[in-house]
Design an enzyme around this catalytic site. Sequence first.
Site, PDB file in Angstrom:
ATOM      1  N   HIS A  18      -4.534 100.874  59.915  1.00 12.22           N
ATOM      2  CA  HIS A  18      -4.076 100.252  60.953  1.00 12.22           C
ATOM      3  C   HIS A  18      -3.924 100.633  62.373  1.00 12.22           C
ATOM      4  O   HIS A  18      -3.833 101.773  62.808  1.00 12.22           O
ATOM      5  CB  HIS A  18      -2.345 100.511  60.522  1.00 12.22           C
ATOM      6  CG  HIS A  18      -1.246  99.410  61.178  1.00 12.22           C
ATOM      7  ND1 HIS A  18      -1.095  98.322  60.689  1.00 12.22           N
ATOM      8  CD2 HIS A  18      -0.822  99.377  62.197  1.00 12.22           C
ATOM      9  CE1 HIS A  18      -0.418  97.513  61.378  1.00 12.22           C
ATOM     10  NE2 HIS A  18      -0.350  98.236  62.452  1.00 12.22           N
ATOM     11  N   ASP A  20      -3.507  98.659  66.308  1.00 11.80           N
ATOM     12  CA  ASP A  20      -2.599  97.746  66.941  1.00 11.80           C
ATOM     13  C   ASP A  20      -3.536  97.367  68.299  1.00 11.80           C
ATOM     14  O   ASP A  20      -2.974  96.762  69.259  1.00 11.80           O
ATOM     15  CB  ASP A  20      -1.465  97.906  67.366  1.00 11.80           C
ATOM     16  CG  ASP A  20      -0.365  97.440  66.123  1.00 11.80           C
ATOM     17  OD1 ASP A  20      -0.408  96.493  65.986  1.00 11.80           O
ATOM     18  OD2 ASP A  20       0.233  98.565  65.790  1.00 11.80           O
ATOM     19  N   HIS A 145       7.846  92.979  58.410  1.00 15.45           N
ATOM     20  CA  HIS A 145       7.881  94.064  59.572  1.00 15.45           C
ATOM     21  C   HIS A 145       9.215  94.721  59.572  1.00 15.45           C
ATOM     22  O   HIS A 145       9.658  95.101  58.545  1.00 15.45           O
ATOM     23  CB  HIS A 145       7.335  93.410  60.842  1.00 15.45           C
ATOM     24  CG  HIS A 145       7.078  94.202  61.795  1.00 15.45           C
ATOM     25  ND1 HIS A 145       7.612  94.190  63.043  1.00 15.45           N
ATOM     26  CD2 HIS A 145       6.145  95.277  61.971  1.00 15.45           C
ATOM     27  CE1 HIS A 145       7.182  95.251  63.924  1.00 15.45           C
ATOM     28  NE2 HIS A 145       6.093  95.882  63.386  1.00 15.45           N
TER      29      HIS A 145
END
Length: 352
Positions: A18, A20, A145
């Site tokens: 992950h 961002d 989320h």
Amino acid sequence: MTTLTLPADLAFPVIDGHNDLPWECRVARGSSVEGVDDTALTLHTDLPKLRAGGVVGQFWSVFVETTEPDPVRATLQQIDLVHRMVARYPESLALARTASDVVRAVEQGRVASLLGAEGGHSIGDDLAVLLTFARLGVRYMTLTHNDDTPWADSATGSRPHGGLTDRGREVVAEMERLGVLVDLSHVSPDTMRDALDVATAPVVFSHSSTVGVADHPRNVPDDVLRRLPDVGGVVMVTFVPQFVSRRYADWLAADVARAEGEPGEAAPPVTVADVADHVEHARHLAGAAHVGLGGDYDGTPTLPDDLRDVSRYPVLADELRSRGWGPADLRALAGGNVLRVLAATDERFAAN
């Protein structure tokens, strides 16, 4: 299923769960992908830092806020941003949909670029949108989320459903049919357990740490870690300080609550050793074949200083070597385990 391996000369070939950077490009750079090859970029991630960190594969998050009025459109824009970034830097990045694509990219000296959607809100409660995302290369979706969806409870939401609803189970089944990995980061413990109850394919936690080391709502309880081998899943340990250290989480909560202008205490240190504690706890309960890494770079404002950007993965490798980790377990942790999960679901995904 053909067994795929990363080149043997790579001691710690990271496939991170992950990152961002696409969100940072959206909010801070007008969705521009120019300049991400410049080490002077004031972000956790740039192409030189990825190479320095031994990152051979990256799941780029195509996150949009839960408050986004048109989440489907916005997520499509984020998917497009990743495609544009890969096209802009073809000498450094390669779009990857399958485990074979990952291995091919690594052999070419490029970072395999995979896509992960962060939050079930992104599909607008429409399974046709999920299919469209899969066709565009999205390989996982977190079921929530930070807020609950109409069909699944978030770790940090009000948890109205007690886990997954029947619609949530329908979403999970369709994800598995499509080969889109069910990502259980951000979801409540009951949602984790409900998803494992119906799972027919490996699940992942793309960026979560462990409750047993630091009791935080975003972390994975011990009973869930013990169940990961049953489905062949992987928990990808994150570096976010408040998930890694209970002391830091308490300090952060007090700092947020403190009146503006009132002096506060210095933040307690969080180090690579704290992250390694989570990695070892996950290995102890789930086994060495079920642990990976999901740093959450550019998705958090602060990180442990010795893991301050994506160039620092070798620091974690050195810490684990000092604790007796051998070459095979290090390679499995860095990327081999999540590569296996991809390969196990590739046939379904490629059929889209």
